[in-house]
Design an enzyme around this catalytic site. Structure first.
Site, PDB file in Angstrom:
ATOM      1  N   CYS A  30       0.824  -1.115  -0.096  1.00 45.54           N
ATOM      2  CA  CYS A  30      -0.038  -0.060  -0.091  1.00 45.54           C
ATOM      3  C   CYS A  30       0.963   1.051  -0.179  1.00 45.54           C
ATOM      4  CB  CYS A  30      -0.964   0.104   1.282  1.00 45.54           C
ATOM      5  SG  CYS A  30      -0.067  -0.232   2.665  1.00 45.54           S
ATOM      6  N   HIS A 576      26.856  -4.299  37.239  1.00 48.19           N
ATOM      7  CA  HIS A 576      27.227  -5.504  36.377  1.00 48.19           C
ATOM      8  C   HIS A 576      26.582  -6.591  36.729  1.00 48.19           C
ATOM      9  CE1 HIS A 576      29.342  -8.286  33.721  1.00 48.19           C
ATOM     10  NE2 HIS A 576      29.725  -7.264  32.846  1.00 48.19           N
TER      11      HIS A 576
END
Length: 660
Positions: A30, A576
């Site tokens: 489209c 971490h």
């Protein structure tokens, strides 16, 4: 400088990651999307497709896998193999079955979108032309009796007059029928009202069309069966129904007939059966169905034009996201082609321009160059009727601007309903298609209200987004953009955070619940050796990680296992999760923050699957470091014992200065 995209390469990459050509039943496009019908959706690598340069996002709706490209979708479509994009490629063999959604709604959306999507461009073009001609007549720029006007009007009106033929082509491709037989069938419907024939009217041989003969009281029959003739120019539903039945008939005939005669005998039988069948039953039924659907919406409009305007304007973009707006497209077209006017589609203009306005508001407010460029280009595309870049790339991800745009659209929709503004043509709502609001007859003068409503929605969305549409992430990013000098270290090691310039003495709290592990005993020489900075390790007993201090998120690793924060005084803190967890590629980690976001102590940074990591033998020790300890000495407050989230565990000293 923006990277130039090779659309042929992009097409190949998309095709590869939807499972290859063998996994594609059909593909159409489209104005902004490639629409794939796939045999096996599990073969799609969606993560890869979304990251391809030139792809805005992906959507699954109505059984289709949709890849949102934007204005350049036709160039990507052209790069797909001819076996997928040629006309013949969509004419399926008699036994083929296209897979898609098993729900009625899903199948209906797929059918309507596949039939109308390929013709929306030309339909919008001729709609604009007719609107401009009407405007030219209204301002006395051209005489509607001149041959110049008549030639241009023919260019604009021919599409709608012969719309059944055009839809016969797209319908045949969708249903797997023979395209040329379908075109002949549609031509036969129009022939009855366009071509004069010799007929016996009240004992006199006259020349007129069959439709005129019927309207004059003549009896039209086929083998003694009465036929009620209709006008089929500009109709939508009759030919779609007829071609669907044609496809079923062809399928059965091709099973029965020998291949040596199938090529010409099948079309012969189909036309002999389908033309009278359509004229006698399918055609009138289709006309009735189209008018019935239009009457339902017209009744709702008559009950409360204002409420109807608000609902259509507010819900239009929501329907577009899910692909269900296609259910209204045939009604809009039917209203224009049959009645010459549509009071419903007018409310779509505020819906579209409000999204453009929201994107423009962010463009004015944002400071990050990339975000600003994205918002600006999305706003421009939205002004011209293409809202996918604005919706998927700008307003919807932030939520607040999207909702502001919907509310602004509702205001425009209310104005549309209250003033009775209408459209007299079709086309994607946008700046260039506003002329379809001009009444060709000159009897109505509501184009001014259509423009007013559209502009009101645009400027409301712009203003309210500018002042109230910024998320916390946007605000933080703006602040960072003013302070930073192009820091793009998201993918760099956390220890590479730039050096601060402030001094402080503060405490960092535990980011997780668990047992303290001295940094020297952490099973990683980089951490335990102190080369990345001072801090502490914690063996977690819960799966949530929280901010150990107030600050700005400077690093979010794509794998979700590490986060870098900077306090207002310049202390860089690394959290971490686990040892060597980068190798997991993000599996088991969920981020809850983004780069540039402002956080408070105790805000949730991330979650991770603790048990899954343990089962994989991963060391889950979570490390908290001050990565610029050379400037800000960091010492643990304790070296053993249980710790809860929020309890202080690291003392950060005042900034140390060095002599030159």
């Amino acid at each position: 400088m923006a990277t130039k995209i090779d659309y042929s390469v992009l097409a190949g990459d998309i095709l590869k990651n939807v499972g290859g050509e063998e996994n594609v039943s059909s593909v159409v496009h489209c104005a902004t999307r490639l629409r794939f019908m796939l045999k096996d959706h599990s073969k799609v690598d969606e993560d890869v497709i979304k990251k391809l340069p030139g792809v805005i996002t992906t959507v699954e709706s109505g059984g289709q896998y949709q890849v949102v490209i934007g204005n350049n979708v036709s160039q990507v479509y052209a790069g797909l193999p001819n076996t997928l994009t040629d006309d013949s490629s969509n004419e399926k063999a008699s036994g083929d079955k296209q897979e898609g959604s098993s729900t009625f709604l899903g199948k209906a959306v797929d059918i309507v979108s596949s039939i109308f999507a390929p013709v929306l461009g030309p339909m919008a073009g001729v709609g604009i032309l007719k609107g401009l001609l009407a405007m030219a007549v209204a301002f006395n720029w051209i005489d509607n009796t001149s041959t110049t006007y008549q030639i241009l009007w023919a260019a604009g009106d021919a599409f709608f007059m012969f719309l059944p033929i055009i839809l016969a082509i797209t319908s045949a491709r969708k249903f797997g029928a023979n395209v040329y037989t379908a075109v002949t069938l549609a031509g036969a419907l129009l022939y009855t009202q366009l071509q004069a024939v010799s007929v016996n009217l009240n004992g006199e041989i006259v020349s007129m069309t069959l439709l005129q003969f019927f309207q004059e009281g003549g009896d039209v029959t086929f083998l003694g069966i009465p036929i009620v003739l209709q006008s089929y120019t500009s109709t939508v539903i009759p030919i779609i129904i007829a071609v669907w039945v044609q496809s079923l008939l062809e399928r059965q005939l091709n099973k029965i007939l020998h291949e040596s005669i199938r090529t010409f005998i099948t079309p012969l039988i189909v036309l002999v059966i389908m033309v009278p069948l359509t004229l006698a039953t399918l055609g009138p039924a289709g006309v009735w169905l189209g008018n019935f659907l239009a009457d339902i919406l017209q009744t709702a409009y008559d009950f409360s034009p204002i409420l109807s305007g608000i609902l259509i304007a507010v819900l239009w973009q929501v329907m577009v996201i899910f692909g269900v707006h296609w259910g209204l497209v045939p009604v809009f077209i039917n209203n224009v082609t049959v009645n010459g006017v549509d009071p419903l589609k007018a409310a779509c203009f505020p819906a579209v321009l409000s999204q453009a306005g929201a994107a423009f508001g962010l463009f004015l407010r944002l400071r990050d160059p990339k975000e600003k460029a994205l918002s600006g280009s999305a706003a421009l595309a939205g002004i011209f009727g293409i809202t996918e870049p604005a919706v998927y790339g700008v307003t919807l991800p932030r939520k607040r601007p999207f909702l502001i745009a919907l509310a602004s659209a509702g205001v425009g929709g209310a104005i549309i309903g209250a003033t009775g503004a209408k459209v007299y043509g079709t086309g994607a709502p946008g700046l260039l298609t506003l002329p379809i609001g001009v009444d060709p007859t000159g009897e109505s003068n509501t184009i001014g209200w259509l423009i007013t409503a559209t502009l009101v929605s645009f400027f409301l969305a712009t203003i309210f987004t500018y002042f109230f549409g910024m998320t916390e992430e946007d605000i933080a990013a703006n602040r960072a953009a003013r302070e930073a000098k192009g820091n793009d270290e998201e993918s760099a090691h956390p220890e590479q955070l730039e050096a601060p310039a402030a001094l402080t003495s503060t405490q960092l709290s535990s980011p997780v619940e668990g047992t303290i592990v001295p940094l020297s005993e952490v099973n990683d020489p980089v951490f335990s050796g102190g080369t990345m900075g001072g801090g502490i390790g914690i063996l977690p007993t819960s799966n949530k990680v929280y901010a150990p201090c107030d600050g700005t998120v400077k690093v979010v690793m794509k794998t979700g296992h590490a986060y870098g924060l900077r306090t207002a005084d310049g202390v860089d803190v690394l959290v971490h999760i686990g040892i060597d967890t980068v190798k997991l590629g993000g599996e088991g980690f969920t981020s809850h923050v983004t780069r540039g976001q402002e956080v408070k102590k105790g805000d949730l940074l991330a979650e991770f699957d603790l048990e899954a990591l343990k089962n994989q033998g991963v060391d889950t020790t979570t490390i908290m470091l001050v990565t610029n300890s050379a400037q800000y000495p960091a010492e643990p407050l304790t070296s053993s014992g249980e710790i809860r989230v929020g309890e202080p565990v690291v003392e950060v000293g005042e900034k140390e200065t060095t002599s030159a």
